[in-house]
Write a protein that holds these residues in place. Structure first.
Motif, PDB file in Angstrom:
ATOM      1  N   GLY A 283      -3.670  -6.731 -11.710  1.00  0.00           N
ATOM      2  CA  GLY A 283      -4.627  -6.185 -10.766  1.00  0.00           C
ATOM      3  C   GLY A 283      -3.938  -5.691  -9.508  1.00  0.00           C
ATOM      4  N   HIS A 284      -4.728  -5.109  -8.598  1.00  0.00           N
ATOM      5  CA  HIS A 284      -4.124  -4.532  -7.402  1.00  0.00           C
ATOM      6  C   HIS A 284      -3.532  -5.588  -6.478  1.00  0.00           C
ATOM      7  CE1 HIS A 284      -7.720  -5.602  -5.017  1.00  0.00           C
ATOM      8  NE2 HIS A 284      -8.433  -5.125  -6.021  1.00  0.00           N
ATOM      9  N   GLU A 285      -4.089  -6.826  -6.502  1.00  0.00           N
ATOM     10  CA  GLU A 285      -3.520  -7.881  -5.667  1.00  0.00           C
ATOM     11  C   GLU A 285      -2.112  -8.221  -6.112  1.00  0.00           C
ATOM     12  OE1 GLU A 285      -6.295  -8.220  -7.443  1.00  0.00           O
ATOM     13  OE2 GLU A 285      -7.989  -8.714  -6.116  1.00  0.00           O
ATOM     14  N   GLN A 286      -1.933  -8.365  -7.429  1.00  0.00           N
ATOM     15  CA  GLN A 286      -0.606  -8.668  -7.957  1.00  0.00           C
ATOM     16  C   GLN A 286       0.350  -7.507  -7.713  1.00  0.00           C
ATOM     17  OE1 GLN A 286       0.709 -11.318  -8.954  1.00  0.00           O
ATOM     18  NE2 GLN A 286       2.584 -10.677  -9.996  1.00  0.00           N
ATOM     19  N   CYS A 287      -0.139  -6.295  -7.840  1.00  0.00           N
ATOM     20  CA  CYS A 287       0.696  -5.125  -7.598  1.00  0.00           C
ATOM     21  C   CYS A 287       1.170  -5.101  -6.146  1.00  0.00           C
ATOM     22  CB  CYS A 287      -0.072  -3.851  -7.936  1.00  0.00           C
ATOM     23  SG  CYS A 287       0.915  -2.339  -7.819  1.00  0.00           S
ATOM     24  N   PHE A 288       0.265  -5.414  -5.223  1.00  0.00           N
ATOM     25  CA  PHE A 288       0.649  -5.431  -3.807  1.00  0.00           C
ATOM     26  C   PHE A 288       1.686  -6.507  -3.547  1.00  0.00           C
ATOM     27  CE2 PHE A 288       0.363  -6.510   0.667  1.00  0.00           C
ATOM     28  CZ  PHE A 288       0.356  -5.255   1.265  1.00  0.00           C
ATOM     29  N   ALA A 289       1.516  -7.668  -4.183  1.00  0.00           N
ATOM     30  CA  ALA A 289       2.489  -8.755  -4.005  1.00  0.00           C
ATOM     31  C   ALA A 289       3.863  -8.336  -4.509  1.00  0.00           C
ATOM     32  CB  ALA A 289       2.012 -10.007  -4.739  1.00  0.00           C
ATOM     33  N   LEU A 290       3.902  -7.602  -5.620  1.00  0.00           N
ATOM     34  CA  LEU A 290       5.176  -7.120  -6.143  1.00  0.00           C
ATOM     35  C   LEU A 290       5.807  -6.124  -5.174  1.00  0.00           C
ATOM     36  CD1 LEU A 290       4.252  -6.574  -9.913  1.00  0.00           C
ATOM     37  CD2 LEU A 290       5.660  -8.403  -8.937  1.00  0.00           C
ATOM     38  N   SER A 297      11.894  -0.956   1.146  1.00  0.00           N
ATOM     39  CA  SER A 297      12.511   0.181   0.465  1.00  0.00           C
ATOM     40  C   SER A 297      11.442   1.235   0.198  1.00  0.00           C
ATOM     41  CB  SER A 297      13.141  -0.262  -0.860  1.00  0.00           C
ATOM     42  OG  SER A 297      12.128  -0.710  -1.752  1.00  0.00           O
ATOM     43  N   SER A 298      11.875   2.456  -0.069  1.00  0.00           N
ATOM     44  CA  SER A 298      10.901   3.503  -0.394  1.00  0.00           C
ATOM     45  C   SER A 298      10.157   3.151  -1.682  1.00  0.00           C
ATOM     46  CB  SER A 298      11.601   4.863  -0.539  1.00  0.00           C
ATOM     47  OG  SER A 298      12.555   4.821  -1.584  1.00  0.00           O
ATOM     48  N   TYR A 299      10.845   2.487  -2.601  1.00  0.00           N
ATOM     49  CA  TYR A 299      10.208   2.058  -3.853  1.00  0.00           C
ATOM     50  C   TYR A 299       9.135   1.007  -3.560  1.00  0.00           C
ATOM     51  CZ  TYR A 299       9.908   0.631  -8.797  1.00  0.00           C
ATOM     52  OH  TYR A 299       9.477   0.354 -10.068  1.00  0.00           O
ATOM     53  N   GLY A 300       9.463   0.024  -2.721  1.00  0.00           N
ATOM     54  CA  GLY A 300       8.491  -1.001  -2.369  1.00  0.00           C
ATOM     55  C   GLY A 300       7.290  -0.420  -1.645  1.00  0.00           C
ATOM     56  N   ASN A 301       7.542   0.528  -0.740  1.00  0.00           N
ATOM     57  CA  ASN A 301       6.431   1.177  -0.031  1.00  0.00           C
ATOM     58  C   ASN A 301       5.519   1.901  -1.008  1.00  0.00           C
ATOM     59  OD1 ASN A 301       7.396   0.307   2.456  1.00  0.00           O
ATOM     60  ND2 ASN A 301       8.597   2.177   2.800  1.00  0.00           N
ATOM     61  N   TYR A 302       6.111   2.557  -2.010  1.00  0.00           N
ATOM     62  CA  TYR A 302       5.333   3.275  -3.013  1.00  0.00           C
ATOM     63  C   TYR A 302       4.424   2.325  -3.786  1.00  0.00           C
ATOM     64  CZ  TYR A 302       4.422   6.174  -7.167  1.00  0.00           C
ATOM     65  OH  TYR A 302       3.828   6.868  -8.191  1.00  0.00           O
ATOM     66  N   VAL A 303       4.964   1.183  -4.199  1.00  0.00           N
ATOM     67  CA  VAL A 303       4.181   0.209  -4.964  1.00  0.00           C
ATOM     68  C   VAL A 303       3.031  -0.336  -4.118  1.00  0.00           C
ATOM     69  CG1 VAL A 303       4.248  -2.030  -6.125  1.00  0.00           C
ATOM     70  CG2 VAL A 303       6.099  -0.385  -6.490  1.00  0.00           C
ATOM     71  N   ARG A 304       3.284  -0.627  -2.850  1.00  0.00           N
ATOM     72  CA  ARG A 304       2.211  -1.131  -1.985  1.00  0.00           C
ATOM     73  C   ARG A 304       1.131  -0.078  -1.760  1.00  0.00           C
ATOM     74  NH1 ARG A 304       6.743  -3.270   0.582  1.00  0.00           N
ATOM     75  NH2 ARG A 304       6.695  -1.724   2.258  1.00  0.00           N
ATOM     76  N   GLN A 305       1.544   1.174  -1.624  1.00  0.00           N
ATOM     77  CA  GLN A 305       0.553   2.240  -1.455  1.00  0.00           C
ATOM     78  C   GLN A 305      -0.318   2.390  -2.699  1.00  0.00           C
ATOM     79  OE1 GLN A 305       2.944   5.641  -0.437  1.00  0.00           O
ATOM     80  NE2 GLN A 305       3.546   4.790   1.554  1.00  0.00           N
ATOM     81  N   LEU A 306       0.297   2.269  -3.878  1.00  0.00           N
ATOM     82  CA  LEU A 306      -0.469   2.305  -5.124  1.00  0.00           C
ATOM     83  C   LEU A 306      -1.530   1.219  -5.135  1.00  0.00           C
ATOM     84  CD1 LEU A 306       2.300   2.728  -7.848  1.00  0.00           C
ATOM     85  CD2 LEU A 306       0.528   4.385  -7.300  1.00  0.00           C
ATOM     86  N   ALA A 307      -1.083   0.008  -4.774  1.00  0.00           N
ATOM     87  CA  ALA A 307      -2.004  -1.131  -4.779  1.00  0.00           C
ATOM     88  C   ALA A 307      -3.138  -0.909  -3.792  1.00  0.00           C
ATOM     89  CB  ALA A 307      -1.240  -2.411  -4.446  1.00  0.00           C
ATOM     90  N   GLY A 308      -2.811  -0.336  -2.634  1.00  0.00           N
ATOM     91  CA  GLY A 308      -3.845  -0.071  -1.639  1.00  0.00           C
ATOM     92  C   GLY A 308      -4.870   0.938  -2.135  1.00  0.00           C
ATOM     93  N   ARG A 309      -4.406   1.991  -2.793  1.00  0.00           N
ATOM     94  CA  ARG A 309      -5.334   2.985  -3.332  1.00  0.00           C
ATOM     95  C   ARG A 309      -6.188   2.394  -4.449  1.00  0.00           C
ATOM     96  NH1 ARG A 309      -0.819   6.566  -2.628  1.00  0.00           N
ATOM     97  NH2 ARG A 309      -0.267   6.416  -4.841  1.00  0.00           N
TER      98      ARG A 309
END
Length: 321
Positions: A283-290, A297-309
């Protein structure tokens, strides 16, 4: 770029009374001699391909096919590195297991090493140094898996087919021959490092004899299926990219390919966290935690933005909204 299958995955079909779901194997063995000194102390499949380790790319392919039970095969001194990177896979909603390859004895040895993992299921084998990318690819894999009755191979046109196993198709698109590194290729279709097999593959691999170079050849497995009339070659045509990262030049080219597409499109290729989220494994909560664990990092920022959307979309779709 992440593309969610429009067809039900093999795992979904099994859940509704269909065939057994595919098990997955990533063969990440070998000594990587052509990439030394880079591979003097590190597995080739842990080298960076632009912004992520090489192993992410084959793992992404299996996840896009809905495969959640995956075994990684590698040398003993590399297994702990893979475990440190990927763990048991639970953070991605998958089950990762690990097995040792004492020394490289050919691609087909993966079925003997992975026999217990495969059990009585069909299996998808992918080489750990292959990148696949293109429109409709996940749907193509799922279609191949759903009709699987023997083996499903994937062919890609190349300029130097003599370096690869080569498949020849007749005028009706049927596979009629398979030749390993032919001096005079009858086709330019290289057989790529992604293979789907029914459960007979374990018994077939067990009956192989080592080739002149002392290996259990995957082409010999495929020829058995071809002789039975149960081998199919799926052509990856224009718009697809298949990259085999076995040399310094091909490793650099793969990184440049990924960099170009990601920077122009603003989306990531083989982002396993994104695939896990879009496939419904997490789910998006787990995605944000990852994403948070990946730091700034730019990769980490991308994953958090995905989770937020994803969180915003879920809230907008809820009845309370």
């Amino acid at each position: 770029m992440i593309e969610v299958p429009t067809l039900p995955t093999v795992s979904a079909l099994a859940a509704h009374g269909g065939r057994r779901p595919l098990k997955g194997i990533i063969l990440a063995g070998g000594s990587g001699t052509r990439l030394r000194p880079l591979t003097g102390a590190l597995s080739k499949q842990l080298l960076p391909v632009y912004d992520k380790p090489m192993i992410y790319y084959p793992l992404a392919v299996l996840m896009l096919a809905g495969i959640r039970d995956i075994q990684i095969i590698s040398a003993r001194n590399h297994l702990e590195m893979f475990r440190a990177l990927l763990g048991d896979g639970s953070q991605l909603g998958i089950d990762l297991r690990y097995a040792e390859q004492e020394e490289p004895r050919g691609i087909a040895e993966a079925f003997l090493i992975g026999e217990e993992h495969i059990g009585d299921s069909p299996v998808a084998l992918i080489l750990g140094d292959n990148v696949f990318h293109g429109p409709g690819f996940s749907s193509l894999i799922n279609q191949a898996a759903m009709r699987l009755d023997g083996c499903e191979l994937f062919g890609y046109p190349v300029q130097d087919p003599q370096r690869y196993g080569v498949g020849e198709l007749d005028s009706d698109g049927r596979l009629v021959s398979l030749v390993e590194k032919p001096d005079r290729p009858r086709s330019n279709l290289a057989v790529t490092g992604l293979y789907l097999y029914d459960n007979d593959v374990v018994e077939i691999a067990r009956g192989l004899r080592p080739s002149a170079r002392g290996e259990l050849e995957i082409t010999d497995v495929n020829r058995v299926y071809l002789a039975q009339g149960r081998a199919r070659l799926n052509e990856l045509g224009r718009g697809f990219a298949w990259l085999d990262m076995g040399t310094h030049d091909s490793l650099l080219q793969a990184g440049q390919y990924v960099q170009l597409l990601e920077q122009r499109q603003g989306e990531r290729i083989a982002c396993v966290e994104e695939i896990a989220l879009r496939m419904g494994f997490i789910g998006h909560e787990q995605c944000f935690a990852l994403g948070r664990e990946l730091g700034d990092s730019s990769y980490g920022n991308y994953v958090r933005q995905l989770a937020g959307r994803a969180a915003a979309s879920t809230a907008a779709d809820s009845p309370a909204a």
